[in-house]
Design a protein around this motif. Structure first.
Motif, PDB file in Angstrom:
ATOM      1  N   THR A 269      11.586  18.986  11.564  1.00  0.00           N
ATOM      2  CA  THR A 269      10.333  18.428  11.083  1.00  0.00           C
ATOM      3  C   THR A 269      10.620  17.181  10.240  1.00  0.00           C
ATOM      4  O   THR A 269      11.768  16.950   9.849  1.00  0.00           O
ATOM      5  N   PRO A 270       9.609  16.379   9.916  1.00  0.00           N
ATOM      6  CA  PRO A 270       9.822  15.295   8.960  1.00  0.00           C
ATOM      7  C   PRO A 270      10.325  15.825   7.627  1.00  0.00           C
ATOM      8  O   PRO A 270      10.114  16.996   7.284  1.00  0.00           O
ATOM      9  N   HIS A 271      10.991  14.969   6.856  1.00  0.00           N
ATOM     10  CA  HIS A 271      11.680  15.466   5.664  1.00  0.00           C
ATOM     11  C   HIS A 271      10.761  16.072   4.602  1.00  0.00           C
ATOM     12  O   HIS A 271      11.173  17.040   3.953  1.00  0.00           O
ATOM     13  N   PRO A 272       9.517  15.605   4.401  1.00  0.00           N
ATOM     14  CA  PRO A 272       8.688  16.295   3.397  1.00  0.00           C
ATOM     15  C   PRO A 272       8.395  17.743   3.792  1.00  0.00           C
ATOM     16  O   PRO A 272       8.445  18.645   2.953  1.00  0.00           O
ATOM     17  N   ALA A 273       8.098  17.970   5.079  1.00  0.00           N
ATOM     18  CA  ALA A 273       7.840  19.337   5.546  1.00  0.00           C
ATOM     19  C   ALA A 273       9.110  20.174   5.503  1.00  0.00           C
ATOM     20  O   ALA A 273       9.074  21.365   5.142  1.00  0.00           O
ATOM     21  N   ALA A 274      10.254  19.566   5.855  1.00  0.00           N
ATOM     22  CA  ALA A 274      11.515  20.305   5.834  1.00  0.00           C
ATOM     23  C   ALA A 274      11.841  20.795   4.432  1.00  0.00           C
ATOM     24  O   ALA A 274      12.286  21.939   4.247  1.00  0.00           O
ATOM     25  N   ALA A 275      11.616  19.955   3.427  1.00  0.00           N
ATOM     26  CA  ALA A 275      11.897  20.358   2.040  1.00  0.00           C
ATOM     27  C   ALA A 275      11.057  21.567   1.646  1.00  0.00           C
ATOM     28  O   ALA A 275      11.541  22.472   0.963  1.00  0.00           O
ATOM     29  N   ARG A 284      21.801  22.761  -0.602  1.00  0.00           N
ATOM     30  CA  ARG A 284      22.311  21.709  -1.458  1.00  0.00           C
ATOM     31  C   ARG A 284      21.740  20.353  -1.047  1.00  0.00           C
ATOM     32  O   ARG A 284      21.748  19.986   0.129  1.00  0.00           O
ATOM     33  N   GLY A 285      21.200  19.608  -1.998  1.00  0.00           N
ATOM     34  CA  GLY A 285      20.701  18.262  -1.736  1.00  0.00           C
ATOM     35  C   GLY A 285      19.262  18.171  -1.302  1.00  0.00           C
ATOM     36  O   GLY A 285      18.720  17.073  -1.183  1.00  0.00           O
ATOM     37  N   ALA A 286      18.608  19.320  -1.064  1.00  0.00           N
ATOM     38  CA  ALA A 286      17.222  19.274  -0.573  1.00  0.00           C
ATOM     39  C   ALA A 286      16.285  18.596  -1.561  1.00  0.00           C
ATOM     40  O   ALA A 286      15.303  17.966  -1.164  1.00  0.00           O
ATOM     41  N   GLY A 287      16.594  18.705  -2.844  1.00  0.00           N
ATOM     42  CA  GLY A 287      15.752  18.061  -3.853  1.00  0.00           C
ATOM     43  C   GLY A 287      15.788  16.546  -3.781  1.00  0.00           C
ATOM     44  O   GLY A 287      14.911  15.872  -4.343  1.00  0.00           O
ATOM     45  N   ASP A 288      16.797  15.992  -3.099  1.00  0.00           N
ATOM     46  CA  ASP A 288      16.919  14.537  -3.001  1.00  0.00           C
ATOM     47  C   ASP A 288      16.164  13.959  -1.807  1.00  0.00           C
ATOM     48  O   ASP A 288      16.007  12.735  -1.710  1.00  0.00           O
ATOM     49  N   TRP A 289      15.726  14.821  -0.875  1.00  0.00           N
ATOM     50  CA  TRP A 289      15.127  14.293   0.346  1.00  0.00           C
ATOM     51  C   TRP A 289      13.875  13.472   0.071  1.00  0.00           C
ATOM     52  O   TRP A 289      13.565  12.544   0.810  1.00  0.00           O
ATOM     53  N   SER A 290      13.161  13.808  -0.995  1.00  0.00           N
ATOM     54  CA  SER A 290      11.938  13.065  -1.299  1.00  0.00           C
ATOM     55  C   SER A 290      12.234  11.597  -1.595  1.00  0.00           C
ATOM     56  O   SER A 290      11.350  10.744  -1.486  1.00  0.00           O
ATOM     57  N   ARG A 291      13.472  11.296  -1.977  1.00  0.00           N
ATOM     58  CA  ARG A 291      13.838   9.910  -2.267  1.00  0.00           C
ATOM     59  C   ARG A 291      13.806   9.035  -1.011  1.00  0.00           C
ATOM     60  O   ARG A 291      13.761   7.805  -1.105  1.00  0.00           O
ATOM     61  N   PHE A 390      10.941   7.214   7.802  1.00  0.00           N
ATOM     62  CA  PHE A 390      11.389   7.254   6.414  1.00  0.00           C
ATOM     63  C   PHE A 390      11.621   5.811   5.968  1.00  0.00           C
ATOM     64  O   PHE A 390      11.753   4.893   6.778  1.00  0.00           O
ATOM     65  N   ARG A 391      11.635   5.595   4.665  1.00  0.00           N
ATOM     66  CA  ARG A 391      11.767   4.241   4.134  1.00  0.00           C
ATOM     67  C   ARG A 391      13.244   3.836   4.214  1.00  0.00           C
ATOM     68  O   ARG A 391      14.076   4.334   3.460  1.00  0.00           O
ATOM     69  N   GLN A 392      13.545   2.928   5.125  1.00  0.00           N
ATOM     70  CA  GLN A 392      14.938   2.621   5.460  1.00  0.00           C
ATOM     71  C   GLN A 392      15.499   1.536   4.534  1.00  0.00           C
ATOM     72  O   GLN A 392      15.898   0.458   4.952  1.00  0.00           O
ATOM     73  N   ALA A 393      15.499   1.885   3.267  1.00  0.00           N
ATOM     74  CA  ALA A 393      15.841   0.954   2.195  1.00  0.00           C
ATOM     75  C   ALA A 393      17.316   1.105   1.793  1.00  0.00           C
ATOM     76  O   ALA A 393      17.989   2.071   2.175  1.00  0.00           O
ATOM     77  N   PRO A 394      17.832   0.162   1.016  1.00  0.00           N
ATOM     78  CA  PRO A 394      19.195   0.330   0.489  1.00  0.00           C
ATOM     79  C   PRO A 394      19.327   1.640  -0.283  1.00  0.00           C
ATOM     80  O   PRO A 394      18.414   2.048  -1.010  1.00  0.00           O
ATOM     81  N   LEU A 412      19.690  21.202  10.339  1.00  0.00           N
ATOM     82  CA  LEU A 412      18.653  20.178  10.257  1.00  0.00           C
ATOM     83  C   LEU A 412      18.707  19.249  11.458  1.00  0.00           C
ATOM     84  O   LEU A 412      19.775  18.966  12.001  1.00  0.00           O
ATOM     85  N   ALA A 413      17.532  18.774  11.867  1.00  0.00           N
ATOM     86  CA  ALA A 413      17.417  17.757  12.915  1.00  0.00           C
ATOM     87  C   ALA A 413      16.250  16.854  12.570  1.00  0.00           C
ATOM     88  O   ALA A 413      15.352  17.227  11.825  1.00  0.00           O
ATOM     89  N   GLY A 414      16.272  15.676  13.135  1.00  0.00           N
ATOM     90  CA  GLY A 414      15.218  14.701  12.869  1.00  0.00           C
ATOM     91  C   GLY A 414      15.833  13.335  12.672  1.00  0.00           C
ATOM     92  O   GLY A 414      16.977  13.215  12.211  1.00  0.00           O
ATOM     93  N   ALA A 415      15.076  12.294  12.988  1.00  0.00           N
ATOM     94  CA  ALA A 415      15.598  10.929  12.873  1.00  0.00           C
ATOM     95  C   ALA A 415      15.946  10.567  11.438  1.00  0.00           C
ATOM     96  O   ALA A 415      16.672   9.600  11.203  1.00  0.00           O
ATOM     97  N   TRP A 416      15.441  11.337  10.472  1.00  0.00           N
ATOM     98  CA  TRP A 416      15.726  11.061   9.059  1.00  0.00           C
ATOM     99  C   TRP A 416      17.069  11.614   8.607  1.00  0.00           C
ATOM    100  O   TRP A 416      17.539  11.272   7.516  1.00  0.00           O
ATOM    101  N   THR A 417      17.716  12.437   9.401  1.00  0.00           N
ATOM    102  CA  THR A 417      19.008  12.997   9.023  1.00  0.00           C
ATOM    103  C   THR A 417      20.114  11.959   9.261  1.00  0.00           C
ATOM    104  O   THR A 417      19.871  10.870   9.771  1.00  0.00           O
ATOM    105  N   ALA A 418      21.327  12.315   8.920  1.00  0.00           N
ATOM    106  CA  ALA A 418      22.443  11.355   8.929  1.00  0.00           C
ATOM    107  C   ALA A 418      22.980  11.137  10.334  1.00  0.00           C
ATOM    108  O   ALA A 418      24.072  11.574  10.697  1.00  0.00           O
ATOM    109  N   THR A 419      22.203  10.415  11.138  1.00  0.00           N
ATOM    110  CA  THR A 419      22.615  10.128  12.510  1.00  0.00           C
ATOM    111  C   THR A 419      23.427   8.843  12.608  1.00  0.00           C
ATOM    112  O   THR A 419      24.068   8.601  13.633  1.00  0.00           O
TER     113      THR A 419
END
Length: 453
Positions: A269-275, A284-291, A390-394, A412-419
């Motif tokens: 799912t998209p990262h907000p729903a996944a969290a 581990r790290g799920a709290g950072d996905w909102s960033r 997702f916001r593809q920022a620095p 996890l899967a989705g274009a927002w993951t570390a592909t």
């Protein structure tokens, strides 16, 4: 042999890919999707005689994993590729320019086109050529690149604002859904190297010849059913919890609540729903996905009573319009010409009313296409994707999680993951492939331990 049971949450391209790959590896698979259809963010809807895509999802020939998925689900004939990369570049009141490639080895394949690109001065073209060679030497996986923006990097190379607007930004905004000042240089490097500079034919553009719901949703549903995957639509997963021997996934369906049990769960799912889904688990790290945040795309749709252009697709400079696509035939329009405008990084347009956007874009189209001045608008409407990517920022590379989580069996899967890819159809499919690999690796490891014990 049934190796175990997998539940895939999410029926977009990542979920479809993960479900099919897990099934091919011998797992029993259930896929649940909250919407009444598959395809995720890539779908179509009816408006009068038109079947309208919510967004314009063109692709490049380097999208090899996505093309493999289309072949797997029997939808490859729904894409038509250019023989060679060619993009008309329009500007109001000016003769159209063209970006194209020649039949030469990379990176020489772009040199003749760049030399003839009239939107830039000779000195600007020469500097762009030097910058392109510098990009080709960069490593998109270099963490330092992700700490700066494309705009900053280009300024350091001496690129002029006009060169950024007329070339670098023209391509990067469409690919990254972010203005150069807000786009990760690492992701920009991936776009320019893999999509343009490394291989001559990688940049050839493929354009869907079928509505997205047909190309992805319908074809995906048929392929999943043929493979033996149990698909449940209108089934919203409420959480993912540890069970006595695996995982429990409570879902809400039209018929009531149901509890699914699984050895492994793929969250696609998209990262907000996944969290939200993994909130009960020590991920581990799920709290950072909102960033990662999100970035919008706005699509403006204009249906004229007659043809106003013979171009199938064009990029636009010096205009509110960014990209324009002729979707007349694909949409099933019976009369006139239907154009779809794709506006990326559209934070400003997102909050504007349709009438406000009409006052901007209808005159802009008449400036670009003189024939539109004699045409009548049969329909004008707007579709908004507030969370298109997702916001593809620095800095995002440090936040994008891998498929394997700190909870064994939860993947996890989705274009927002570390592909390593931007938020594209290719990134989504690659994430699904990786998720299935992790499921299989963990299940095999677990079975090996049990046998040894």
């Amino acid at each position: 042999m049934n190796r175990g049971h997998v539940v895939v949450v999410g029926g977009g391209l990542a979920g479809i890919t993960a479900a099919l790959d897990c099934r091919e590896r011998g797992y029993s698979v259930q896929l649940v999707e909250a919407r009444p259809r598959l395809g995720g963010a890539t779908y179509s809807f009816a408006r009068g005689d038109l079947l309208v895509d919510t967004g314009q999802h063109v692709l490049l020939r380097c999208y090899t994993a996505y093309l493999d998925l289309l072949r797997k689900i029997g939808a490859a004939d729904g894409i038509r590729f250019q023989q060679r990369f060619r993009v008309p570049v329009l500007s109001p009141g000016s003769t159209p320019a063209t970006l194209t490639r020649w039949k030469l080895r990379a990176p020489a394949h772009l040199a003749p086109a760049l030399l003839g690109y009239r939107r830039l001065s000779w000195s600007q073209r020469a500097r762009v050529a030097r910058t392109a060679l510098a990009v080709r030497r960069l490593d998109p996986d270099d963490p330092a690149l992700d700490e700066q923006s494309l705009g900053q990097w280009l300024r350091e190379r001496g690129e002029t604002p006009r060169a950024v607007d007329a070339l670098w930004g023209l391509l990067a905004v469409a690919a990254l859904n972010a203005e150069p000042e807000n786009a990760s240089m690492a992701l920009a490097t991936k776009v320019f190297r893999t999509g343009v500079l490394d291989t001559a034919d990688a940049c050839d553009i493929g354009i869907p010849q079928q509505p997205l719901s047909v190309l992805h949703g319908d074809a995906g549903q048929r392929a999943l059913a043929a493979a033996g995957v149990e698909v449940r639509v209108r089934a919203k997963a409420r959480a993912i919890r540890r069970g006595p021997t695996g995982f429990q996934v409570p879902i809400d369906e039209q018929t009531g609540e149901r509890l699914l049990v699984a050895d492994s769960v793929v969250v696609a799912t998209p990262h907000p729903a996944a969290a939200g889904l993994v909130a009960d688990l020590p991920v581990r790290g799920a709290g950072d996905w909102s960033r990662l945040s999100t970035s919008p795309i706005v699509n403006v749709h204009a249906h004229f009573d007659r043809a106003v252009t013979d171009l199938e697709m064009a990029a636009v400079l010096d205009s509110p319009v960014q990209w324009v696509f002729d979707r007349t035939r694909v949409s099933g329009a019976r009369t006139g010409q239907y154009l779809a405008l794709s506006q990326s990084a559209a934070q400003e347009e997102l909050g504007m009313r349709t009438e406000e956007l009409r006052e901007i874009f209808a005159p802009a189209l008449r400036e670009l296409f003189p024939a539109a001045r004699r045409a009548r608008l049969l329909d004008f409407f707007v579709t908004r994707e507030p969370h298109a990517t997702f916001r593809q920022a620095p800095g995002t590379a440090a936040v994008r999680p891998p498929a394997r989580t700190s909870v064994p069996g939860l993947v996890l899967a989705g274009a927002w993951t570390a592909t390593g890819w931007p938020d594209t159809t290719e990134g989504a499919v690659r994430s699904g492939i990786r998720a299935a690999e992790v499921v299989d690796s963990e299940q095999r490891s677990r079975t090996s331990v049990e046998v040894t014990a």
